[in-house]
Design a protein around this motif. Structure first.
Motif, PDB file in Angstrom:
ATOM      1  N   GLU A  56      33.559  37.463  30.051  1.00  0.00           N
ATOM      2  CA  GLU A  56      34.902  37.621  29.483  1.00  0.00           C
ATOM      3  C   GLU A  56      35.542  36.261  29.217  1.00  0.00           C
ATOM      4  N   VAL A  65      38.174  33.607  40.523  1.00  0.00           N
ATOM      5  CA  VAL A  65      37.721  34.707  41.367  1.00  0.00           C
ATOM      6  C   VAL A  65      38.027  34.340  42.810  1.00  0.00           C
ATOM      7  N   THR A  93      41.980  33.429  35.719  1.00  0.00           N
ATOM      8  CA  THR A  93      40.557  33.731  35.561  1.00  0.00           C
ATOM      9  C   THR A  93      39.752  33.416  36.818  1.00  0.00           C
ATOM     10  N   THR A 142      30.278  39.699  34.637  1.00  0.00           N
ATOM     11  CA  THR A 142      31.250  40.268  33.697  1.00  0.00           C
ATOM     12  C   THR A 142      32.450  39.344  33.524  1.00  0.00           C
ATOM     13  N   ARG A 143      32.977  38.797  34.637  1.00  0.00           N
ATOM     14  CA  ARG A 143      34.133  37.897  34.568  1.00  0.00           C
ATOM     15  C   ARG A 143      33.791  36.640  33.771  1.00  0.00           C
ATOM     16  N   TRP A 198      36.348  41.187  46.910  1.00  0.00           N
ATOM     17  CA  TRP A 198      36.793  40.613  45.638  1.00  0.00           C
ATOM     18  C   TRP A 198      38.281  40.908  45.595  1.00  0.00           C
ATOM     19  N   ARG A 232      30.079  41.964  38.880  1.00  0.00           N
ATOM     20  CA  ARG A 232      31.466  41.605  38.568  1.00  0.00           C
ATOM     21  C   ARG A 232      31.584  40.144  38.167  1.00  0.00           C
ATOM     22  N   PRO A 235      36.139  29.571  34.558  1.00  0.00           N
ATOM     23  CA  PRO A 235      36.686  30.129  35.799  1.00  0.00           C
ATOM     24  C   PRO A 235      35.981  29.532  37.018  1.00  0.00           C
TER      25      PRO A 235
END
Length: 163
Positions: free
Chosen positions: A101, A65, A63, A97-98, A81, A94, A118
């Motif tokens: 999630e 980044v 998870t 969104t991550r 990314w 992004r 994350p």
């Protein structure tokens, strides 16, 4: 102090090849005493507690980044990314969104912990201007990432030790 003027039985003047070391020893003793007195005065110390810096390898979670930041032509910033180039707006979208999630996967905001949260890992090029890296940090924090760290390489020849 004594002085040797040569042999008494000989009428010839023979040059002496011995060096009189007494003055040399006197000078060396005086210098030794001077250094013994002045060195403790010069070596004043201030008690300071320094942090122990150790390189700790990260466990990469799926998870997390991974961002790479480098300076572009004309003072622009290039953010990637993983390996995909993104603009500042795309980065924010992004990242949000991550994070959403990850919150949904944990079962809501109340169930998310430090282990399931994350992280954003930023790798910056040596020649990257600070504004580029600072912009990436700001964008990730604005998206809601609480842990933003840097990926670095330890100096060559240093051992990696786990705490």
């Amino acid at each position: 102090m004594g002085m040797n003027v040569g042999m008494e039985q000989s009428d010839e003047d023979i040059p002496m090849s011995d060096i009189n070391t007494t003055p040399l020893v006197d000078v060396m003793l005086v210098l030794l005493i001077i250094f013994l007195i002045t060195v403790p005065v010069v070596l004043e110390t201030v008690p300071v507690q320094l942090p122990e810096v150790q390189y700790e390898p990260n466990e990469t979670k799926p998870t997390n980044v991974n961002l790479s930041v480098k300076g572009g032509p004309g003072g622009t910033c290039e953010v990637y990314w993983d390996v995909t180039p993104v603009s500042s707006e795309e980065l924010l979208d992004r990242a949000v969104t991550r994070l959403e999630e990850a919150i949904d996967a944990a079962g809501g905001v109340d169930n998310i912990t430090d282990e399931t949260m994350p992280e954003a890992h930023i790798r910056g090029d040596v020649d990257t201007p600070y504004k580029c890296i600072g912009g990436a940090i700001f964008t990730m924090q604005r998206a809601g990432f609480a842990r933003v760290g840097f990926i670095s390489e330890p100096p060559p020849g240093t051992a990696v030790r786990r705490l």
